[in-house]
Design a protein around this motif. Structure first.
Motif, PDB file in Angstrom:
ATOM      1  N   LYS A  74       2.670   0.756   3.576  1.00  0.00           N
ATOM      2  CA  LYS A  74       2.132  -0.298   4.435  1.00  0.00           C
ATOM      3  C   LYS A  74       2.289  -1.644   3.736  1.00  0.00           C
ATOM      4  O   LYS A  74       2.010  -1.776   2.544  1.00  0.00           O
ATOM      5  N   ASN A 105       0.425   5.377   0.263  1.00  0.00           N
ATOM      6  CA  ASN A 105      -0.585   6.401   0.582  1.00  0.00           C
ATOM      7  C   ASN A 105      -1.979   5.784   0.674  1.00  0.00           C
ATOM      8  O   ASN A 105      -2.953   6.297   0.134  1.00  0.00           O
ATOM      9  N   SER A 106      -2.052   4.630   1.366  1.00  0.00           N
ATOM     10  CA  SER A 106      -3.293   3.912   1.670  1.00  0.00           C
ATOM     11  C   SER A 106      -3.946   3.253   0.459  1.00  0.00           C
ATOM     12  O   SER A 106      -5.080   2.781   0.551  1.00  0.00           O
ATOM     13  N   PHE A 163       0.849  -1.187   0.000  1.00  0.00           N
ATOM     14  CA  PHE A 163       0.000   0.000   0.000  1.00  0.00           C
ATOM     15  C   PHE A 163       0.885   1.237   0.000  1.00  0.00           C
ATOM     16  O   PHE A 163       1.806   1.358   0.822  1.00  0.00           O
ATOM     17  N   THR A 208      -9.216   3.321   2.497  1.00  0.00           N
ATOM     18  CA  THR A 208      -8.414   4.404   3.060  1.00  0.00           C
ATOM     19  C   THR A 208      -8.576   4.533   4.564  1.00  0.00           C
ATOM     20  O   THR A 208      -7.829   5.238   5.201  1.00  0.00           O
ATOM     21  N   THR A 209      -9.557   3.843   5.165  1.00  0.00           N
ATOM     22  CA  THR A 209      -9.767   3.997   6.595  1.00  0.00           C
ATOM     23  C   THR A 209      -8.956   3.007   7.408  1.00  0.00           C
ATOM     24  O   THR A 209      -8.894   3.111   8.627  1.00  0.00           O
ATOM     25  N   ASP A 210      -8.352   1.994   6.758  1.00  0.00           N
ATOM     26  CA  ASP A 210      -7.563   1.013   7.480  1.00  0.00           C
ATOM     27  C   ASP A 210      -6.232   1.623   7.873  1.00  0.00           C
ATOM     28  O   ASP A 210      -5.476   2.082   7.043  1.00  0.00           O
ATOM     29  N   VAL A 211      -5.941   1.623   9.168  1.00  0.00           N
ATOM     30  CA  VAL A 211      -4.677   2.153   9.652  1.00  0.00           C
ATOM     31  C   VAL A 211      -4.078   1.145  10.619  1.00  0.00           C
ATOM     32  O   VAL A 211      -4.689   0.811  11.622  1.00  0.00           O
ATOM     33  N   GLU A 246       4.097  -0.886   8.857  1.00  0.00           N
ATOM     34  CA  GLU A 246       3.840   0.453   8.314  1.00  0.00           C
ATOM     35  C   GLU A 246       5.054   1.340   8.523  1.00  0.00           C
ATOM     36  O   GLU A 246       5.697   1.292   9.580  1.00  0.00           O
TER      37      GLU A 246
END
Length: 286
Positions: free
Chosen positions: A52, A27-28, A25, A178-181, A64
């Motif tokens: 990531k 930038n997400s 990944f 994009t919400t997975d961190v 990450e």
């Protein structure tokens, strides 16, 4: 090999040292549709990317790294190679090499080459199957029944060997969007602003005694993340080799880009000191 504009674009290559396939990944946004062990991403125009790594083996924790550089200290572009290393503290993403565009070789057949993808791909689906076997009954049993009615005699025999029931449960989980961190770093690390660093450098220089310099240097370092070049500048301020080494060892854990820690070597006078610092870093298992 893709045709790149060496003045504007970079290539990022990441490979798994232990052969574990992964998704990349930037930038997400996921770059590869299928997991790969060795991947190269072309047409990177930014100077850095939040990166990531999500392994195909869901049991391995994702990795990450913020602000993964795709230009060198002089702003030059080329091919940046990073390796995924399995250390005592888990998998880490480490700098491996940099090659200017003029010297880049075509990728080998085992490298998955993709163009930078700015459009989100569907979430990754991980499927896990759980099989459960249940046995009922008391094992082999023999039942004999006799029915006498008039002159007719009926005998019934029934053998019960128990009943086995097998149930398979399939569980599907998703990862993506994009919400997975996933943050595995002990703390977010952002390089100290140059203006703030220059002020700190002046304050450290102003100290008369070596102990006072070291104390202030550690305070500044512990409260901020410094680049390898900044740590090298502070290390050079100390008069004694032993003090330089003590600070360099302390500062390593607070370095924003430890893959460039070789720059700190220039602050030392003796090769033996450099060797001792390298041995210390290796002992950390990063």
């Amino acid at each position: 090999m893709s045709t790149l504009n060496f003045s504007q674009e970079s290539r990022l290559t990441i490979f798994s040292e232990d052969g574990e396939p992964f998704y990349l990944f930037l930038n997400s946004i996921r770059q590869n549709e299928a997991p790969a062990v060795n991947i190269a991403v072309d047409y990177l125009t930014n100077e850095y990317y939040d990166t990531k790594i999500v392994f195909a083996n869901e049991a391995i924790n994702p990795v990450e790294k913020k602000y993964l550089m795709t230009v060198d200290v002089d702003g030059n572009r080329g091919e940046f190679v990073y390796k995924i290393k399995n250390s005592k503290k888990g998998h880490k993403l480490k700098f491996f090499s940099f090659t200017p565009f003029q010297a880049i070789s075509p990728p080998t057949n085992n490298v998955s080459v993709v163009q930078y993808n700015a459009v989100p791909l569907p979430p990754i689906q991980f499927t896990t199957q759980t099989t459960t076997t249940t046995t009922s009954g008391g094992g082999d049993q023999l039942h004999v029944g006799v029915n006498a009615h008039g002159t007719n005699v009926g005998v019934g025999i029934h053998v019960n060997s128990g009943v086995s029931t097998t149930t398979t449960q399939t569980t599907t989980t998703t990862f993506g969007g994009t919400t997975d961190v996933v943050v595995l770093e002990e703390a977010d690390c952002y390089a100290m602003y140059e203006t703030d660093f220059n002020q700190a450098l002046t304050a450290i220089k102003s100290k008369t005694f070596s102990d006072s310099k070291l104390t202030l240097a550690k305070q500044v370092t512990k409260g901020n993340c410094l680049t390898a070049a900044q740590i090298a500048q502070i290390t050079s301020l100390f008069d004694f080799e032993s003090t330089k080494l003590e600070y360099a060892k302390f500062a390593y854990s607070f370095c924003y880009n430890p893959e460039n820690y070789w720059k700190v070597n220039n602050a030392f006078e003796f090769e033996s000191t450099i060797d001792e610092l390298n041995e210390y870093i290796e002992s950390l298992g990063y």
